[in-house]
Design a protein around this motif. Structure first.
Motif, PDB file in Angstrom:
ATOM      1  N   ALA A  34       0.919  -1.499  -0.254  1.00  0.00           N
ATOM      2  CA  ALA A  34       0.109   0.161   0.379  1.00  0.00           C
ATOM      3  C   ALA A  34       1.182   1.206   0.225  1.00  0.00           C
ATOM      4  O   ALA A  34       2.156   1.264   0.655  1.00  0.00           O
ATOM      5  CB  ALA A  34      -1.315   0.164   1.171  1.00  0.00           C
TER       6      ALA A  34
ATOM      7  N   PRO B 126       0.189   5.615  -1.416  1.00  0.00           N
ATOM      8  CA  PRO B 126      -0.539   7.418  -2.138  1.00  0.00           C
ATOM      9  C   PRO B 126      -0.964   6.960  -3.267  1.00  0.00           C
ATOM     10  O   PRO B 126      -1.934   6.784  -3.765  1.00  0.00           O
ATOM     11  CB  PRO B 126       0.044   8.543  -1.369  1.00  0.00           C
ATOM     12  CG  PRO B 126       0.792   7.814  -0.298  1.00  0.00           C
ATOM     13  CD  PRO B 126       1.525   6.181  -0.325  1.00  0.00           C
TER      14      PRO B 126
ATOM     15  N   VAL C 247      -2.824   3.422  -4.765  1.00  0.00           N
ATOM     16  CA  VAL C 247      -4.338   3.671  -3.863  1.00  0.00           C
ATOM     17  C   VAL C 247      -4.695   4.734  -5.048  1.00  0.00           C
ATOM     18  O   VAL C 247      -6.101   4.756  -5.134  1.00  0.00           O
ATOM     19  CB  VAL C 247      -4.435   4.417  -2.580  1.00  0.00           C
ATOM     20  CG1 VAL C 247      -6.004   5.158  -1.971  1.00  0.00           C
ATOM     21  CG2 VAL C 247      -4.219   3.613  -1.602  1.00  0.00           C
TER      22      VAL C 247
ATOM     23  N   ALA D   4      -5.100   2.512  -8.311  1.00  0.00           N
ATOM     24  CA  ALA D   4      -6.333   1.889  -7.666  1.00  0.00           C
ATOM     25  C   ALA D   4      -8.119   2.238  -8.007  1.00  0.00           C
ATOM     26  O   ALA D   4      -9.149   1.876  -8.317  1.00  0.00           O
ATOM     27  CB  ALA D   4      -6.180   0.988  -6.362  1.00  0.00           C
ATOM     28  N   TRP D   5      -8.487   3.852  -7.582  1.00  0.00           N
ATOM     29  CA  TRP D   5      -9.433   3.835  -7.764  1.00  0.00           C
ATOM     30  C   TRP D   5     -10.203   4.327  -9.052  1.00  0.00           C
ATOM     31  O   TRP D   5     -11.317   4.492  -8.920  1.00  0.00           O
ATOM     32  CB  TRP D   5      -9.544   5.671  -6.682  1.00  0.00           C
ATOM     33  CG  TRP D   5      -9.793   5.077  -5.005  1.00  0.00           C
ATOM     34  CD1 TRP D   5      -8.885   5.372  -4.320  1.00  0.00           C
ATOM     35  CD2 TRP D   5     -11.063   5.106  -5.119  1.00  0.00           C
ATOM     36  NE1 TRP D   5     -10.151   4.783  -3.525  1.00  0.00           N
ATOM     37  CE2 TRP D   5     -10.907   4.648  -3.452  1.00  0.00           C
ATOM     38  CE3 TRP D   5     -12.551   4.724  -5.588  1.00  0.00           C
ATOM     39  CZ2 TRP D   5     -12.361   4.644  -2.776  1.00  0.00           C
ATOM     40  CZ3 TRP D   5     -13.556   4.330  -4.850  1.00  0.00           C
ATOM     41  CH2 TRP D   5     -13.752   4.336  -3.404  1.00  0.00           C
TER      42      TRP D   5
ATOM     43  N   SER E 100     -11.629  -1.908   4.285  1.00  0.00           N
ATOM     44  CA  SER E 100     -12.190  -0.986   3.126  1.00  0.00           C
ATOM     45  C   SER E 100     -11.671  -0.111   2.847  1.00  0.00           C
ATOM     46  O   SER E 100     -12.575   1.075   3.488  1.00  0.00           O
ATOM     47  CB  SER E 100     -13.288  -1.623   2.908  1.00  0.00           C
ATOM     48  OG  SER E 100     -13.821  -1.559   1.303  1.00  0.00           O
ATOM     49  N   LEU E 101     -11.124   0.206   1.896  1.00  0.00           N
ATOM     50  CA  LEU E 101     -11.084   2.189   1.386  1.00  0.00           C
ATOM     51  C   LEU E 101     -12.146   1.965   0.248  1.00  0.00           C
ATOM     52  O   LEU E 101     -12.755   3.033   0.241  1.00  0.00           O
ATOM     53  CB  LEU E 101      -9.876   2.422   0.617  1.00  0.00           C
ATOM     54  CG  LEU E 101      -8.801   1.625   1.734  1.00  0.00           C
ATOM     55  CD1 LEU E 101      -7.297   2.180   0.523  1.00  0.00           C
ATOM     56  CD2 LEU E 101      -8.129   2.359   2.703  1.00  0.00           C
TER      57      LEU E 101
ATOM     58  N   SER F 230      -7.239  -3.508  -8.280  1.00  0.00           N
ATOM     59  CA  SER F 230      -7.539  -2.616  -8.025  1.00  0.00           C
ATOM     60  C   SER F 230      -8.233  -2.870  -6.742  1.00  0.00           C
ATOM     61  O   SER F 230      -8.647  -2.367  -5.572  1.00  0.00           O
ATOM     62  CB  SER F 230      -8.637  -1.428  -8.793  1.00  0.00           C
ATOM     63  OG  SER F 230      -8.814  -1.026  -8.657  1.00  0.00           O
TER      64      SER F 230
ATOM     65  N   TYR G 242      -6.598  -5.032  -3.975  1.00  0.00           N
ATOM     66  CA  TYR G 242      -5.801  -3.361  -3.404  1.00  0.00           C
ATOM     67  C   TYR G 242      -6.365  -2.494  -2.661  1.00  0.00           C
ATOM     68  O   TYR G 242      -5.354  -2.130  -1.502  1.00  0.00           O
ATOM     69  CB  TYR G 242      -4.837  -2.841  -4.756  1.00  0.00           C
ATOM     70  CG  TYR G 242      -3.860  -1.949  -3.742  1.00  0.00           C
ATOM     71  CD1 TYR G 242      -2.425  -2.464  -4.007  1.00  0.00           C
ATOM     72  CD2 TYR G 242      -3.671   0.104  -4.031  1.00  0.00           C
ATOM     73  CE1 TYR G 242      -1.686  -1.412  -3.492  1.00  0.00           C
ATOM     74  CE2 TYR G 242      -3.301   0.515  -3.630  1.00  0.00           C
ATOM     75  CZ  TYR G 242      -1.862  -0.155  -2.672  1.00  0.00           C
ATOM     76  OH  TYR G 242      -0.753   1.131  -2.663  1.00  0.00           O
ATOM     77  N   LEU G 243      -7.635  -2.380  -2.570  1.00  0.00           N
ATOM     78  CA  LEU G 243      -8.382  -1.069  -2.073  1.00  0.00           C
ATOM     79  C   LEU G 243      -9.508  -1.815  -0.899  1.00  0.00           C
ATOM     80  O   LEU G 243      -9.808  -1.618   0.029  1.00  0.00           O
ATOM     81  CB  LEU G 243      -9.735  -0.794  -3.276  1.00  0.00           C
ATOM     82  CG  LEU G 243      -9.160  -0.152  -3.768  1.00  0.00           C
ATOM     83  CD1 LEU G 243     -10.347   0.861  -4.685  1.00  0.00           C
ATOM     84  CD2 LEU G 243      -8.225   1.465  -3.477  1.00  0.00           C
ATOM     85  N   HIS G 244      -8.674  -2.882  -0.709  1.00  0.00           N
ATOM     86  CA  HIS G 244      -9.389  -4.486  -0.131  1.00  0.00           C
ATOM     87  C   HIS G 244     -11.107  -4.397  -0.058  1.00  0.00           C
ATOM     88  O   HIS G 244     -11.427  -4.086   1.420  1.00  0.00           O
ATOM     89  CB  HIS G 244      -8.983  -3.505   1.469  1.00  0.00           C
ATOM     90  CG  HIS G 244      -7.951  -4.349   2.028  1.00  0.00           C
ATOM     91  ND1 HIS G 244      -6.381  -4.942   2.160  1.00  0.00           N
ATOM     92  CD2 HIS G 244      -6.884  -2.589   1.686  1.00  0.00           C
ATOM     93  CE1 HIS G 244      -5.375  -4.022   1.958  1.00  0.00           C
ATOM     94  NE2 HIS G 244      -4.978  -3.212   2.469  1.00  0.00           N
TER      95      HIS G 244
END
Length: 226
Positions: free
Chosen positions: A64, A66, A69, A72-73, A133-134, A180, A183-185
């Motif tokens: 992980a 920044p 993330v 991944a978004w 989870s993000l 993705s 990775y974002l859980h």
């Protein structure tokens, strides 16, 4: 459906009887069996994460950062509910404008079916997402809807357009989506694998069934015109 050039299947890039249809049927059936098997494996575990799920989630947590993330978004947003609707409607409209109603039907039916299968199943299984989870936090982790829809669209377009680069771009998009979501859980690894299998099954079987319908209608119209 009105008779058009697409009805008689005389498009220059499409034979009357597509030799890929038996392969698509076999792939679709195999993907379905694997999906059902994975679904029961998750159920037998009490919807708890499998050992490989925890290992993969820990690996994603270790990587992980920044920048990751943010990257991944991108597929998470594009492949979300709004993005899915926009892509599905836009693709359907493009095929209709191009006077390819069978292809428009294929896209619309595939996306609708994959959602109708995945959404209720996720609610019934009610599998909890990874800790921290993000993205989404609701207990609807299995299967991954993002991955299922991404795979369905990628495989459907590749089958319809018959271009190698579509397969390559589609495969890259699906892999990116699977990464993705983990990775974002937002999902366990088995969730995205299940979504991948669901998407393959729906895309190949819907395409094959519509091909059978298209060919039979084309043959009937040709006989009537003789």
């Amino acid at each position: 459906m009105d008779a058009t050039a697409d009805d008689t299947a005389l498009l220059p890039d499409r034979p009357l009887t597509d030799p890929r249809r038996p392969v698509a049927l076999v792939v679709g059936v195999v993907a379905t069996v694997l999906f059902v098997g994975l679904r029961f494996a998750v159920e037998l575990s009490g919807s708890a994460p499998l050992p490989i799920d925890r290992a993969w989630d820990d690996a994603m947590a270790a990587l992980a950062n920044p920048v990751g993330v943010i990257v991944a978004w991108v597929p998470a947003i594009v492949g979300g509910t709004i993005g899915m609707i926009v892509i599905g409607v836009a693709t359907t409209i493009v095929f209709l404008i191009a006077r390819r109603p069978w292809d428009a039907l294929n896209v619309a039916a595939s996306i609708a079916l994959v959602v109708l299968i995945g959404a209720p199943l996720a609610a019934v299984i009610a599998r909890s997402r990874p800790t921290g989870s993000l993205a989404e936090t609701m207990a609807t982790s299995f299967p991954s809807g993002h991955t299922a829809v991404a795979t369905t669209i990628a495989v459907t377009l590749a089958l319809l357009l018959r271009r190698r680069w579509v397969w390559v771009v589609g495969a890259a998009w699906v892999v990116l989506m699977m990464w993705s979501r983990t990775y974002l859980h937002a999902h366990w690894l088995s969730d995205v694998v299940a979504g991948f299998l669901e998407g393959i099954a729906v895309a190949t079987l819907v395409w094959a069934l519509i091909e059978v319908w298209r060919v039979r209608r084309a043959q009937r119209l040709l006989r009537m015109s003789e």
